[in-house]
Design an enzyme around this catalytic site. Structure first.
Site, PDB file in Angstrom:
ATOM      1  N   ASP A 120       0.842  -1.214   0.000  1.00  0.00           N
ATOM      2  CA  ASP A 120       0.000   0.000   0.000  1.00  0.00           C
ATOM      3  C   ASP A 120       0.868   1.251   0.000  1.00  0.00           C
ATOM      4  O   ASP A 120       0.617   2.200  -0.740  1.00  0.00           O
ATOM      5  CB  ASP A 120      -1.032  -0.001   1.154  1.00  0.00           C
ATOM      6  CG  ASP A 120      -0.429  -0.116   2.545  1.00  0.00           C
ATOM      7  OD1 ASP A 120       0.781  -0.439   2.668  1.00  0.00           O
ATOM      8  OD2 ASP A 120      -1.162   0.133   3.535  1.00  0.00           O
ATOM      9  N   SER A 159      -4.463  -4.870  13.065  1.00  0.00           N
ATOM     10  CA  SER A 159      -4.708  -3.442  12.988  1.00  0.00           C
ATOM     11  C   SER A 159      -5.437  -2.843  14.193  1.00  0.00           C
ATOM     12  O   SER A 159      -6.296  -1.977  14.043  1.00  0.00           O
ATOM     13  CB  SER A 159      -5.498  -3.187  11.697  1.00  0.00           C
ATOM     14  OG  SER A 159      -5.412  -1.875  11.349  1.00  0.00           O
ATOM     15  N   GLY A 182      -1.074  -7.926  14.019  1.00  0.00           N
ATOM     16  CA  GLY A 182      -1.267  -7.796  12.571  1.00  0.00           C
ATOM     17  C   GLY A 182      -2.722  -7.644  12.166  1.00  0.00           C
ATOM     18  O   GLY A 182      -3.064  -7.760  10.995  1.00  0.00           O
ATOM     19  N   ASP A 237      -5.130   0.165   6.437  1.00  0.00           N
ATOM     20  CA  ASP A 237      -5.843  -0.158   7.677  1.00  0.00           C
ATOM     21  C   ASP A 237      -6.964   0.841   7.952  1.00  0.00           C
ATOM     22  O   ASP A 237      -8.080   0.473   8.320  1.00  0.00           O
ATOM     23  CB  ASP A 237      -4.865  -0.178   8.860  1.00  0.00           C
ATOM     24  CG  ASP A 237      -3.648  -1.034   8.582  1.00  0.00           C
ATOM     25  OD1 ASP A 237      -3.694  -1.811   7.616  1.00  0.00           O
ATOM     26  OD2 ASP A 237      -2.652  -0.920   9.314  1.00  0.00           O
TER      27      ASP A 237
HETATM   28  C1  GLA Z   1       0.732  -2.221   8.461  1.00  0.00           C
HETATM   29  C2  GLA Z   1       0.536  -0.843   7.840  1.00  0.00           C
HETATM   30  C3  GLA Z   1      -0.240  -0.979   6.527  1.00  0.00           C
HETATM   31  C4  GLA Z   1       0.427  -1.994   5.611  1.00  0.00           C
HETATM   32  C5  GLA Z   1       0.695  -3.308   6.338  1.00  0.00           C
HETATM   33  C6  GLA Z   1       1.499  -4.301   5.527  1.00  0.00           C
HETATM   34  O1  GLA Z   1      -0.499  -2.747   8.853  1.00  0.00           O
HETATM   35  O2  GLA Z   1      -0.180   0.000   8.705  1.00  0.00           O
HETATM   36  O3  GLA Z   1      -0.350   0.275   5.921  1.00  0.00           O
HETATM   37  O4  GLA Z   1       1.599  -1.461   5.069  1.00  0.00           O
HETATM   38  O5  GLA Z   1       1.373  -3.099   7.562  1.00  0.00           O
HETATM   39  O6  GLA Z   1       0.796  -4.705   4.406  1.00  0.00           O
END
Ligand code: GLA
Length: 458
Positions: A52, A145, A143, A190
């Site tokens: 992203d 969020s 992971g 996220d």
């Molecule tokens: C974290 C970041 C996202 C993305 C992911 C990996 O969650 O906040 O923006 O880069 O890692 O895909």
């Protein structure tokens, strides 16, 4: 729709046990009744990892786990924060002087990011105060969020207290930007899914401009999340920012190689767009332009014709200035191949061939391999968990989120779900050495959930 604002729902608090408990706790903490409640969900990224922030589309869905905040605006210009989890201490500050400490990723700093984002967007120096009680059930540092859900929830809380209106897209963009006050250079996945999610569908999230398109997942399969129980807080180490910087440097070297104006280029996607070629062609350009041996800062400076000082102060982030090794070839290969897998995944979901679950699973397996070998964002426990999930019936399994710990996501044929859950539980969580803390052990099937909402007591 791009202009739509987060919904407001009237609810009977007494009929929702979690809201009711929060209301009671709020009352005993602050001696009053909350005026409204806000929820913002966590997410699981199905495919499209670490791309992203390179400008490429990703394919997440919201999970049911969320951050829920009970709120009462007050006239004192003081922000009082409390958390239902005793691990997170109370915090209070003047609403007019918000300081975010980048040195320690303490929980309240994520809340402050959301407040500051809204405050800055409207150019407000004066903010009304509020009392807030936060309740989260997204496993932290896993992971899924949890931190962005808190930033997004706080952003929507602040907007609601101010009585102002913004679209979901605007909110997502503001919160993605303001979460960087913590010091991590994340992309916008996220925050976007936390606002733009809709029940029953995953979303393809595209950037510049930000937009979300429904992706209908196969009905014959279930997505299962499994926590490796290795905690990884991306703000507590420099792993994450190093990857962002490696991608930035790879983009600059590729642009220079192709005689583009490299100093303006920040993302790998910009190089592709400027050259007007396919992702497959970008993989070939990467092989010609970059070498697999790691680069040191001196070589990068020679390639770009800049000084070490310029590299440190004008290109690198504060916490990556001392890094001595940059793997540009491997990171660019991951990004361009992963971006292509996201598009293939979406296409398969649309065309729905008979063997779709198997095809989607293969893409997820390839994604994990690329994360492990080219992007080096896995860890032994995640690799082991992914192997266990595949062994017990997943058609595909991969790490999800930033990696270096946290969760895996697997695609499992619906009829295999009960045996899959039982076997993975036995093989990964019932360890004879008892090394996994039971409260962190989580293994659950998930469905696409809805996005951020405001609740008013009916
Ligand atoms: C974290 C970041 C996202 C993305 C992911 C990996 O969650 O906040 O923006 O880069 O890692 O895909």
């Amino acid at each position: 729709m791009a202009t739509e604002s987060p919904a407001t729902r009237r609810v009977q608090v007494a009929e929702h046990p979690r809201l009711l408990k929060l209301k009671e706790m709020f009352n005993s903490k602050f001696g009053s009744i909350p005026k409204f409640y806000v929820r913002a969900p966590g997410r699981v990224n199905i495919i499209g990892e670490h791309i992203d922030y390179c400008g490429y589309s990703v394919l997440p869905m919201a999970v049911e786990q969320d951050v829920l905040i009970a709120v009462e605006p007050v006239k004192t210009y003081t922000l009082q924060l409390a958390n239902t989890n005793p691990l997170y201490p109370d915090f209070s500050t003047s609403a007019n002087n918000i300081q975010i400490d980048k040195t320690k990723p303490l929980w309240h700093n994520y809340f402050l990011c959301g407040v500051k984002g809204i405050q800055e967007h409207f150019g407000l120096s004066n903010l009304t105060g509020m009392n807030c009680l936060v309740d989260g059930n997204i496993p932290p540092s896993s992971g899924l969020s949890s931190s962005s859900a808190l930033v997004c929830c706080a952003g929507l809380v602040t907007l609601t207290v101010l009585g102002r209106n913004l679209s979901k897209v605007e909110l997502a963009e503001i919160c993605a930007k303001s979460e960087r006050y913590i010091g991590t250079e994340g992309g916008g996945m996220d925050q976007s899914i936390s606002f733009l999610a809709e029940e029953g569908t995953a979303k393809l999230i595209e950037f510049s401009p930000l937009r979300a398109t429904d992706v209908k997942l196969p009905s014959g399969a279930v997505f299962v999340i499994a926590n490796s129980c290795v905690e990884m807080n991306k703000a507590a180490t420099s792993h994450f920012n190093i990857r962002v910087m490696e991608c930035r440097l790879a983009a600059k070297l590729l642009a220079k190689y192709k005689s583009l104006q490299w100093d303006k280029v920040l993302r790998l996607e910009e190089v592709q767009a400027k050259l007007g070629i396919s992702l497959e062609e970008m993989l070939l350009v990467t092989e010609d332009a970059l070498h697999p041996e790691p680069y040191n800062p001196e070589e990068i400076c020679r390639c770009l014709g800049i000084s070490l000082e310029e590299l440190r102060t004008q290109i690198l982030s504060p916490n990556t200035q001392e890094v001595l090794i940059f793997k540009l070839y491997q990171r660019a290969k991951h990004v361009y191949s992963e971006a292509a897998r996201v598009l293939q995944f979406k296409k398969i979901c649309e065309e729905a061939p008979e063997d779709m679950v198997q095809l989607l699973g293969e893409l997820m397996n390839q994604s994990h391999m690329s994360c492990r070998d080219m992007y080096e964002c896995s860890c032994p426990e995640l690799d082991q968990l992914v192997d266990i999930c595949r062994k017990f019936g997943a058609q595909g399994s991969r790490l999800t989120g930033a990696g270096w710990g946290g969760c895996t996501v697997s695609i499992v044929p619906a009829d295999k779900l009960p045996s899959f859950l039982a076997n993975v539980h036995k093989a990964y969580y019932q360890r004879s050495d008892g090394s996994l803390a039971p409260e962190k052990q989580s293994l659950f099937a998930t469905k696409p959930g809805g996005g951020a909402l405001v609740f008013l007591e009916a």
